[in-house]
Design a protein around this motif. Structure first.
Motif, short mmCIF file in Angstrom:
data_model
loop_
_atom_site.label_atom_id
_atom_site.label_comp_id
_atom_site.label_asym_id
_atom_site.label_seq_id
_atom_site.Cartn_x
_atom_site.Cartn_y
_atom_site.Cartn_z
N LEU A 73 7.53 -1.97 -19.11
CA LEU A 73 6.88 -3.25 -19.43
C LEU A 73 6.76 -3.56 -20.92
N SER A 96 7.94 -1.08 -13.21
CA SER A 96 6.56 -1.60 -13.27
C SER A 96 6.36 -2.53 -12.09
N VAL A 97 5.09 -2.68 -11.72
CA VAL A 97 4.81 -3.68 -10.69
C VAL A 97 4.69 -5.06 -11.32
N GLY A 98 4.17 -5.10 -12.56
CA GLY A 98 4.03 -6.37 -13.27
C GLY A 98 5.38 -6.79 -13.86
N LEU A 121 2.61 2.54 -6.76
CA LEU A 121 1.56 2.89 -7.73
C LEU A 121 0.16 2.45 -7.29
N ARG A 252 -3.77 -6.93 -16.71
CA ARG A 252 -3.08 -7.17 -17.98
C ARG A 252 -4.09 -7.69 -18.98
N HIS A 300 -3.70 2.05 -21.19
CA HIS A 300 -2.85 1.58 -20.08
C HIS A 300 -2.25 2.76 -19.30
N MET A 312 7.91 5.85 -9.18
CA MET A 312 8.32 4.57 -9.77
C MET A 312 9.73 4.67 -10.35
O1 LIG Z 1 0.85 -2.02 -15.45
C1 LIG Z 1 1.62 -1.40 -14.81
C2 LIG Z 1 2.71 -1.95 -14.09
O2 LIG Z 1 2.92 -3.17 -14.11
O3 LIG Z 1 3.45 -1.17 -13.47
#
Ligand SMILES: O=CC(=O)O
Length: 335
Positions: A73, A96-98, A121, A252, A300, A312
């Motif tokens: 990210l 990342s998930v975001g 995650l 975030r 973070h 991940m």
């Molecule tokens: O913040 C962590 C993610 O987006 O994986």
């Protein structure tokens, strides 16, 4: 018969293309993911082999001519980067998930497919959120200091007396499940619309944003950063919260107006804040938020367990390979 021959041919074309697929990996990602890439025998990958983000100039140089990009990210994937990569770039896979660091419009325009890593995650993030909530409300950081100095600390709060409030459900369900044993009185949430399928799992009540702020004892933020959520935690929200409330953010930094948060904490408008995310990251050590005893700041780390980061990296690598082969990804963003 004819169809299957066509299918076989297009697969072999994609496979042949993959023989020479060049990939840039922007971070020393965990070993399991790299092993997936290595074992595929189909990609030549170059790696920014450190735990620090790759400098932008280096990144722009390294992406030239690649077929795939595996990023995290900290890398802004925008028009500049995509231009630097050139027309051969087919897949961006973010670990990342975001995905607020990806310019989806630019990616879509260029027909580049995008993989990401949701779900794997969720447990780690929920666990860290609960840890941060307890750490902030029970003032553990201050307490460790007190243990070494005066052995004296003011009042401590305990989680079970409180109502917990979430804007946006999603990952909050996992957090609520972990908080249930603390005998939390009530869970409430807000979102763009009620989400009964998730809310029923934790017996949570839908309320407006204002009610959320007013009734909140703990307010945890779990929403994605989008133009709609940018800065939603601001003076207006904090001014409606109780003086005893604790604010937790593991989503975030951009969803929070940090000047307003500082003001709310410094003036006692709210009791404390626990932040796993900030703007920018890393937050400069001279930042005023670091001067406050009632603000706990983490670097973070919500998903940063070995098991989760490995999972991940495997998902990100598999997404990348599937994209390069022209096959469906396990987790692909619909652009
Ligand atoms: O913040 C962590 C993610 O987006 O994986």
């Amino acid at each position: 018969m004819w169809l299957s021959r066509v299918a076989a041919r297009s697969f072999s074309v994609a496979a042949a293309a993959m023989q020479s697929a060049r990939v840039y990996v922007t971070r020393k990602v965990p070993p399991d993911g790299l092993e997936v890439l290595r074992k595929s025998g189909r990609v030549q990958f170059e790696l920014w082999d450190t735990d620090d983000p790759v400098p932008r100039a280096e990144l722009l140089k390294k992406v030239r001519g690649v077929d795939g990009l595996l990023c995290v990210l900290t890398e802004k994937v925008d028009a500049e980067l995509l231009d630097a990569a050139g027309p051969g770039l087919k897949v961006v896979s973010t670990m990342s998930v975001g995905y607020d660091h990806l310019s989806l419009e630019e990616l879509k325009k260029r027909g580049i497919r995008v993989g990401y890593t949701p779900d794997v995650l969720t447990d780690a993030v929920a666990e860290l959120t609960v840890a941060l909530l307890l750490c902030t409300s029970r003032r553990l950081v201050e307490a460790t200091h007190e243990a070494k100095t005066y052995w004296r600390l003011g009042h401590l709060e305990d989680a079970k007396r409180f109502t917990i409030h979430f804007p946006g459900l999603g990952i909050c369900v996992a957090i609520a499940e972990r908080l249930k044993p603390f005998k939390v009185k009530k869970f409430i949430y807000t979102d763009v619309a009620p989400r009964p399928e998730l809310a029923n799992m934790i017996n949570a009540e839908y309320v407006s944003m204002d009610e959320l702020a007013q009734q909140s004892d703990f307010l945890t933020i779990c929403c994605a950063l989008t133009p709609e959520t940018q800065g939603i935690c601001n003076k207006n929200l904090f001014s409606k919260m109780k003086e005893t409330s604790i604010f937790i953010n593991t989503s975030r930094g951009g969803v929070v107006n940090q000047d307003d948060l500082y003001e709310a904490l410094a003036t006692g408008q709210i009791a404390g804040a626990g932040l796993d995310v900030t703007t920018p990251e890393p937050l400069p050590t001279s930042h005023p938020l670091f001067t406050l005893k009632n603000c706990v700041i983490l670097p973070h780390i919500a998903s940063a367990s070995y098991t989760t980061r490995n999972a991940m990296s495997v998902l990100a690598a598999n997404n990348l390979l599937a994209g390069l082969r022209g096959e469906p990804m396990e987790k692909e963003l619909k652009l």
